[in-house]
Write a protein that holds these residues in place. Structure first.
Motif, mmCIF file in Angstrom:
data_model
loop_
_atom_site.group_PDB
_atom_site.id
_atom_site.type_symbol
_atom_site.label_atom_id
_atom_site.label_comp_id
_atom_site.label_asym_id
_atom_site.label_seq_id
_atom_site.Cartn_x
_atom_site.Cartn_y
_atom_site.Cartn_z
ATOM 1 N N THR A 75 0.827 -1.207 0.000
ATOM 2 C CA THR A 75 0.000 0.000 0.000
ATOM 3 C C THR A 75 0.859 1.253 0.000
ATOM 4 O OG1 THR A 75 -1.707 -1.208 1.204
ATOM 5 C CG2 THR A 75 -1.865 1.185 1.210
ATOM 6 N N ASN A 88 -7.158 -1.270 -4.002
ATOM 7 C CA ASN A 88 -8.602 -1.302 -3.796
ATOM 8 C C ASN A 88 -8.876 -0.977 -2.327
ATOM 9 O OD1 ASN A 88 -8.327 -3.686 -2.300
ATOM 10 N ND2 ASN A 88 -8.700 -4.975 -4.072
ATOM 11 N N PRO A 89 -10.073 -0.553 -2.011
ATOM 12 C CA PRO A 89 -10.371 -0.116 -0.639
ATOM 13 C C PRO A 89 -10.124 -1.192 0.420
ATOM 14 C CG PRO A 89 -12.114 0.575 -2.126
ATOM 15 C CD PRO A 89 -11.207 -0.310 -2.910
ATOM 16 N N ALA A 90 -10.393 -2.436 0.096
ATOM 17 C CA ALA A 90 -10.185 -3.501 1.076
ATOM 18 C C ALA A 90 -8.708 -3.621 1.443
ATOM 19 C CB ALA A 90 -10.704 -4.826 0.530
ATOM 20 N N LEU A 91 -7.839 -3.463 0.465
ATOM 21 C CA LEU A 91 -6.402 -3.544 0.724
ATOM 22 C C LEU A 91 -5.936 -2.394 1.613
ATOM 23 C CD1 LEU A 91 -3.857 -5.169 -0.065
ATOM 24 C CD2 LEU A 91 -3.511 -3.510 -1.866
ATOM 25 N N ILE A 93 -7.808 -0.736 3.759
ATOM 26 C CA ILE A 93 -8.365 -0.966 5.100
ATOM 27 C C ILE A 93 -7.549 -2.020 5.842
ATOM 28 C CG2 ILE A 93 -10.366 -1.900 6.330
ATOM 29 C CD1 ILE A 93 -12.103 -0.510 4.164
ATOM 30 N N LEU A 94 -7.193 -3.103 5.156
ATOM 31 C CA LEU A 94 -6.367 -4.131 5.791
ATOM 32 C C LEU A 94 -5.008 -3.576 6.201
ATOM 33 C CD1 LEU A 94 -7.005 -7.403 3.784
ATOM 34 C CD2 LEU A 94 -7.359 -7.027 6.206
#
Length: 107
Positions: A75, A88-91, A93-94
């Motif tokens: 990221t 992507n947003p999930a990455l 957030i993780l």
């Protein structure tokens, strides 16, 4: 039922000495390392997180922490290089959750 059956075989598995598991661990390491051949080493934004992940696993004695460092570095490298469209947003957030976990809970 299977749990009760496993209880019967637990002493048998415990009787295997630790040095006897080394060949199996070496085989797993070779299988994991074979995936490194498929990395695009010409793209630094792809290669750097892989190197961070591969080095963090043995240095932290934790596969989970190595993967966490991989997510964070992926990221960070993508954001710093201006290639935020690859994220992507999930990455993201993780990665934020991993930063919190490593910074807060491992302190």
């Amino acid at each position: 039922v299977l749990f009760l059956l496993a209880l019967f075989f637990a002493p048998l598995a415990g009787s295997v000495p630790a040095f006897a598991t080394a060949p199996a661990l070496l085989f797993v390491a070779v299988l994991m390392a074979s995936g490194l051949a498929e990395i695009n080493w010409d793209d630094v934004t792809e290669a750097a997180p892989v190197v961070v992940t591969a080095l963090a696993m043995p240095l932290t004695y934790s596969i989970a922490n190595g993967i966490a460092f991989g997510f964070i570095s992926w990221t960070a490298v993508k954001l710093i290089s201006g290639r935020h469209r690859d994220l992507n947003p999930a990455l993201v957030i993780l990665s934020i959750l991993f930063v919190i976990k490593l910074g807060w809970f491992n302190a």
